[in-house]
Design a protein around this motif. Structure first.
Motif, short mmCIF file in Angstrom:
data_model
loop_
_atom_site.label_atom_id
_atom_site.label_comp_id
_atom_site.label_asym_id
_atom_site.label_seq_id
_atom_site.Cartn_x
_atom_site.Cartn_y
_atom_site.Cartn_z
N TRP A 59 -8.08 35.71 -11.60
CA TRP A 59 -8.93 35.61 -10.42
C TRP A 59 -8.12 35.44 -9.14
CZ3 TRP A 59 -13.46 37.51 -10.78
CH2 TRP A 59 -14.13 37.47 -12.01
N ASP A 60 -7.01 34.73 -9.21
CA ASP A 60 -6.16 34.55 -8.04
C ASP A 60 -5.56 35.88 -7.60
OD1 ASP A 60 -4.81 32.69 -6.14
OD2 ASP A 60 -3.01 33.49 -7.14
N ALA A 61 -5.16 36.71 -8.56
CA ALA A 61 -4.61 38.02 -8.23
C ALA A 61 -5.65 38.88 -7.52
CB ALA A 61 -4.10 38.73 -9.48
N ALA A 62 -6.88 38.81 -7.99
CA ALA A 62 -7.96 39.57 -7.34
C ALA A 62 -8.21 39.03 -5.93
CB ALA A 62 -9.23 39.50 -8.17
N TRP A 63 -8.20 37.72 -5.79
CA TRP A 63 -8.44 37.11 -4.48
C TRP A 63 -7.38 37.53 -3.47
CZ3 TRP A 63 -12.12 34.69 -1.90
CH2 TRP A 63 -11.80 33.96 -0.77
N ARG A 64 -6.12 37.59 -3.96
CA ARG A 64 -5.01 37.96 -3.08
C ARG A 64 -4.82 39.48 -2.99
NH1 ARG A 64 -0.40 36.53 -5.07
NH2 ARG A 64 -1.11 35.84 -7.09
N ARG A 65 -5.68 40.20 -3.69
CA ARG A 65 -5.60 41.68 -3.72
C ARG A 65 -4.24 42.17 -4.18
NH1 ARG A 65 -10.03 44.03 -0.45
NH2 ARG A 65 -11.26 42.27 0.26
N GLU A 66 -3.77 41.49 -5.22
CA GLU A 66 -2.47 41.85 -5.79
C GLU A 66 -2.55 43.21 -6.45
OE1 GLU A 66 -0.17 39.77 -9.35
OE2 GLU A 66 -0.51 38.42 -7.66
N VAL A 67 -1.48 43.95 -6.40
CA VAL A 67 -1.43 45.25 -7.06
C VAL A 67 -0.38 45.21 -8.16
CG1 VAL A 67 -2.21 46.53 -5.05
CG2 VAL A 67 0.22 46.16 -5.37
N TRP A 68 -0.57 46.07 -9.16
CA TRP A 68 0.38 46.14 -10.26
C TRP A 68 1.62 46.89 -9.81
CZ3 TRP A 68 -0.26 43.26 -14.40
CH2 TRP A 68 -1.54 42.82 -14.70
N PRO A 69 2.80 46.39 -10.16
CA PRO A 69 4.04 47.04 -9.72
C PRO A 69 4.37 48.30 -10.52
CG PRO A 69 4.56 45.09 -11.00
CD PRO A 69 3.06 45.12 -10.83
N VAL A 70 3.64 48.59 -11.55
CA VAL A 70 3.91 49.78 -12.37
C VAL A 70 2.86 50.85 -12.17
CG1 VAL A 70 5.28 49.72 -14.45
CG2 VAL A 70 3.41 48.13 -14.23
#
Length: 70
Positions: A59-70
């Motif tokens: 959920w934190d990754a979604a909140w921060r709009r994190e993207v996958w590096p691959v």
């Protein structure tokens, strides 16, 4: 949510059926927890902490709009 696919996903988590399942799983975990020896309880607590961290990270990754590096 304008996208119906995501709305169905949101509705699943907000629905009564999901809450019923969560309540049943928690009750079962409480029952099983009473039967564990100290070593098994320690392992169960460690597994719980790990899964809680993964859930938070998801959920934190979604909140921060994190993207996958691959």
């Amino acid at each position: 949510m304008p996208d119906p696919r995501y709305q169905r996903w949101i509705d699943t988590y907000a629905g009564d059926d999901y809450q019923t399942i969560v309540t049943e799983v928690l009750a079962l975990a409480n029952i099983v927890g009473l039967t564990l020896c100290a070593a098994d309880e320690s392992r169960a607590r460690a597994h719980f902490a790990t899964t809680a961290r993964y859930e938070w990270m998801f959920w934190d990754a979604a909140w921060r709009r994190e993207v996958w590096p691959v």
